[in-house]
Write a protein that holds these residues in place. Structure first.
Motif, short mmCIF file in Angstrom:
data_model
loop_
_atom_site.label_atom_id
_atom_site.label_comp_id
_atom_site.label_asym_id
_atom_site.label_seq_id
_atom_site.Cartn_x
_atom_site.Cartn_y
_atom_site.Cartn_z
N TRP A 1 -9.49 -0.40 3.38
CA TRP A 1 -8.90 0.91 3.67
C TRP A 1 -9.82 1.64 4.65
O TRP A 1 -10.98 1.86 4.37
CB TRP A 1 -8.75 1.69 2.36
N GLY A 2 -9.28 1.97 5.82
CA GLY A 2 -10.06 2.66 6.84
C GLY A 2 -9.57 4.07 7.07
O GLY A 2 -8.38 4.32 7.12
N LEU A 3 -10.50 5.01 7.21
CA LEU A 3 -10.19 6.40 7.52
C LEU A 3 -10.98 6.79 8.76
O LEU A 3 -12.22 6.78 8.75
CB LEU A 3 -10.55 7.33 6.36
N LYS A 4 -10.28 7.11 9.82
CA LYS A 4 -10.93 7.40 11.09
C LYS A 4 -11.83 8.62 10.99
O LYS A 4 -12.93 8.65 11.54
CB LYS A 4 -9.87 7.61 12.17
N LYS A 5 -11.37 9.64 10.26
CA LYS A 5 -12.15 10.87 10.11
C LYS A 5 -11.87 11.48 8.75
O LYS A 5 -10.72 11.54 8.31
CB LYS A 5 -11.80 11.87 11.22
N VAL A 6 -12.92 11.93 8.07
CA VAL A 6 -12.78 12.60 6.78
C VAL A 6 -13.45 13.96 6.89
O VAL A 6 -14.66 14.06 7.15
CB VAL A 6 -13.41 11.78 5.65
N VAL A 7 -12.67 15.02 6.69
CA VAL A 7 -13.19 16.39 6.76
C VAL A 7 -13.87 16.74 5.44
O VAL A 7 -13.39 16.36 4.36
CB VAL A 7 -12.05 17.38 7.05
N GLY A 8 -14.99 17.44 5.52
CA GLY A 8 -15.70 17.84 4.32
C GLY A 8 -14.82 18.63 3.37
O GLY A 8 -14.04 19.49 3.79
N GLY A 9 -14.93 18.35 2.08
CA GLY A 9 -14.14 19.04 1.07
C GLY A 9 -12.78 18.44 0.81
O GLY A 9 -12.09 18.84 -0.13
N SER A 10 -12.36 17.47 1.62
CA SER A 10 -11.03 16.88 1.46
C SER A 10 -11.08 15.73 0.45
O SER A 10 -12.13 15.17 0.15
CB SER A 10 -10.50 16.37 2.80
N GLU A 11 -9.89 15.38 -0.07
CA GLU A 11 -9.77 14.28 -1.02
C GLU A 11 -8.63 13.38 -0.58
O GLU A 11 -7.58 13.87 -0.14
CB GLU A 11 -9.51 14.82 -2.44
N HIS A 12 -8.82 12.09 -0.68
CA HIS A 12 -7.82 11.12 -0.25
C HIS A 12 -7.60 10.08 -1.33
O HIS A 12 -8.56 9.69 -2.02
CB HIS A 12 -8.25 10.46 1.05
N PHE B 1 0.82 -1.21 0.00
CA PHE B 1 0.00 0.00 0.00
C PHE B 1 0.86 1.25 0.00
O PHE B 1 1.93 1.29 0.62
CB PHE B 1 -0.92 0.02 1.23
N GLU B 2 0.35 2.30 -0.68
CA GLU B 2 0.99 3.62 -0.69
C GLU B 2 -0.07 4.66 -0.36
O GLU B 2 -1.02 4.85 -1.13
CB GLU B 2 1.62 3.93 -2.04
N LEU B 3 0.09 5.32 0.79
CA LEU B 3 -0.83 6.39 1.19
C LEU B 3 -0.25 7.73 0.80
O LEU B 3 0.97 7.87 0.60
CB LEU B 3 -1.08 6.34 2.69
N GLU B 4 -1.11 8.74 0.73
CA GLU B 4 -0.66 10.08 0.40
C GLU B 4 0.21 10.64 1.53
O GLU B 4 0.05 10.25 2.70
CB GLU B 4 -1.88 10.99 0.17
N PRO B 5 1.14 11.53 1.24
CA PRO B 5 2.01 12.11 2.28
C PRO B 5 1.19 12.81 3.36
O PRO B 5 0.23 13.52 3.07
CB PRO B 5 2.87 13.11 1.50
N GLY B 6 1.56 12.58 4.61
CA GLY B 6 0.89 13.25 5.73
C GLY B 6 -0.43 12.62 6.12
O GLY B 6 -1.18 13.21 6.93
N ALA B 7 -0.76 11.45 5.58
CA ALA B 7 -2.03 10.79 5.94
C ALA B 7 -2.02 10.38 7.40
O ALA B 7 -1.09 9.74 7.87
CB ALA B 7 -2.26 9.58 5.05
N VAL B 8 -3.05 10.77 8.14
CA VAL B 8 -3.16 10.47 9.57
C VAL B 8 -4.49 9.74 9.82
O VAL B 8 -5.52 10.13 9.27
CB VAL B 8 -3.10 11.76 10.42
N GLY B 9 -4.44 8.70 10.66
CA GLY B 9 -5.66 7.98 11.00
C GLY B 9 -6.12 7.02 9.93
O GLY B 9 -7.28 6.60 9.94
N HIS B 10 -5.22 6.65 8.99
CA HIS B 10 -5.57 5.71 7.93
C HIS B 10 -5.06 4.32 8.29
O HIS B 10 -3.97 4.18 8.85
CB HIS B 10 -4.96 6.13 6.59
#
Length: 448
Positions: free
Chosen positions: A367-378, A345-354
């Motif tokens: 693939w789990g994301l603990k929190k996703v802020v509105g307007g963001s892209e992962h 796996f390769e995550l984007e730089p600075g990915a937190v809570g993945h």
């Protein structure tokens, strides 16, 4: 109607067991749990809610991590028994406040008393919390709310500057506050489960919303409640084109139904519901919407071969809601080709809570994301290594991508509770009103 009722923990421990008719063998709970745990039909997935073993019909629902099970040897309506199990769980939750293994074990005497009043010789007597008050006299033992796991942002009720934790509604409807005080609060949840299917280009193929307005009342004196919804709410198109409504921004529901306590005298005029809420938690209104709506997430998935034994998966997720809102417990899953041996796996730089994982047993990427802020892209990239060459189309071997999530204080249908009015209020008696919105994924799928 039913022969046995029992509740099992996730480990298979028998928490509550009641045999009403003596028609089914005593080891039925163990037989059921072994069958569910090692379900092998269709090679994957959970056991169906209804199945038969050695002439015994097993019905079960899972509520709060507990298995509510009924057995019978006769031919009964599956939907009737499943609805009964859901209602029993709701009644027990109304009395205990919170539904989990700890509360069951501390209140087993009360639970058995409830079961004896709800079912007699296998036949249902009542599932009304209000009616049961006249026959059930044991007081619930409340568990310490501080010991419960945090519920996250979805558990926060907001009203102006006041903040009320979600554990505020995890209290019994029959128990008073310490000191004998009666709580004066009413809670309303607008819960929507959405189903969306995207094609390989990210365009919507199908979309649907199943919603409910859920209420739980702690008001004394059974005052009348008035609940106002959007004035531009429409039920069905009534022969008008859907495009006539789009310009006005109206909320269009395909159909809906109401609790028996709801009066619809003024609903056609100003979209206001009036009711005297019964004790316990109950659905005020259920509704369904299949008109186009803006989905909270856009997801794209692409898989392409990069060698004879290699391929690469690229998954992009974009949150289409306001930046002041967060989505919680976001999980994406994707079946991979049968011969997948390893995944990097390769995550984007600075990915937190993945979190990322390759479930080798069923060849599934997670693939789990603990929190996703509105307007963001992962974005996630996964490099696959195969144990042998694929001789078919790799696109047919993988996917589709599915997604689950919870978004508090957001609803896709735009159905709103405009106000909640209580008939009996005064300067010294002004109950708190708590309203929240929650959107969850029912079936959120992207094709490759």
């Amino acid at each position: 109607m039913i022969s046995q009722f029992f509740v099992l923990s996730q480990r298979g421990d028998n928490i509550v067991f009641r045999d009403y008719r003596g028609e089914v063998q005593k080891g039925s709970a163990e037989t059921f749990f072994r069958k569910v745990k090692f379900w092998k039909e269709d090679a994957e997935g959970d056991a169906p809610p209804v199945f038969n073993v050695d002439g015994v019909n097993y019905f079960h629902v899972k509520v709060a991590g507990l298995l509510f099970v009924a057995t019978t040897r006769v031919n009964v309506s599956p939907s009737l028994v499943l609805e009964l199990l859901q209602r029993i769980a709701r009644v027990i939750k109304d009395y205990l406040g919170v539904l989990n293994e700890d509360s069951f074990r501390k209140n087993f005497v009360l639970v058995y008393e409830l079961l004896d009043e709800v079912i007699d010789f296998g036949y249902v007597q009542t599932t009304s919390t209000e009616l049961l008050k006249s026959y059930v006299f044991n007081e619930p033992i409340m568990i310490d709310a501080a010991r419960m796991p945090p519920l996250g942002p979805a558990s926060i009720f907001m009203q102006g500057t006041k903040r009320m934790p979600g554990t505020a509604i995890t209290k019994s409807v029959v128990a008073n506050e310490p000191g004998g005080r009666k709580r004066e609060e009413i809670f309303v949840d607008v819960i929507e489960k959405i189903s969306v299917t995207f094609n390989s280009s990210g365009f919507i193929l199908t979309s649907e919303i199943d919603g409910t307005i859920q209420m739980k009342s702690y008001l004394t004196g059974n005052p009348e409640i008035r609940l106002a919804l959007n004035e531009d709410l429409s039920i069905g198109t009534s022969g008008r084109s859907i495009y006539d409504y789009r310009g006005s921004g109206a909320v269009i529901l395909d159909d809906c139904n109401f609790h028996e306590s709801v009066h619809l005298d003024s609903f056609d005029v100003d979209r206001t519901l009036s009711l005297v809420p019964p004790d316990g938690e109950f659905p005020v209104m259920n509704y369904r919407m299949t008109q186009p709506f803006k989905p909270p997430f856009r997801i794209n998935a692409l898989i392409e071969e990069t060698g004879s034994l290699k391929a690469e998966v690229t998954i992009k997720v974009r949150a289409e809601f306001n930046s002041s809102i967060n989505a919680n417990s976001v999980v994406l899953q994707m079946p991979l080709p049968t011969f997948t041996a390893r995944v990097n796996f390769e995550l984007e730089p600075g990915a937190v809570g993945h979190t990322t994982d390759f479930k080798e047993a069923n060849k599934r990427l997670e693939w789990g994301l603990k929190k996703v802020v509105g307007g963001s892209e992962h974005t996630l990239r996964a490099k696959l290594t195969f144990s042998q060459e694929l001789h078919g189309n790799i696109m047919k071997e993988a996917g589709p991508l599915s997604m689950t999530f919870t978004i508090p204080m957001y609803n896709a249908s735009r159905l709103q509770v405009k106000y909640l009015q209580i008939a009996k209020t005064s300067k010294t008696h002004n109950p708190y009103r708590w309203v929240r919105y929650v959107t969850q994924a029912n079936s959120y799928v992207a094709r490759l």
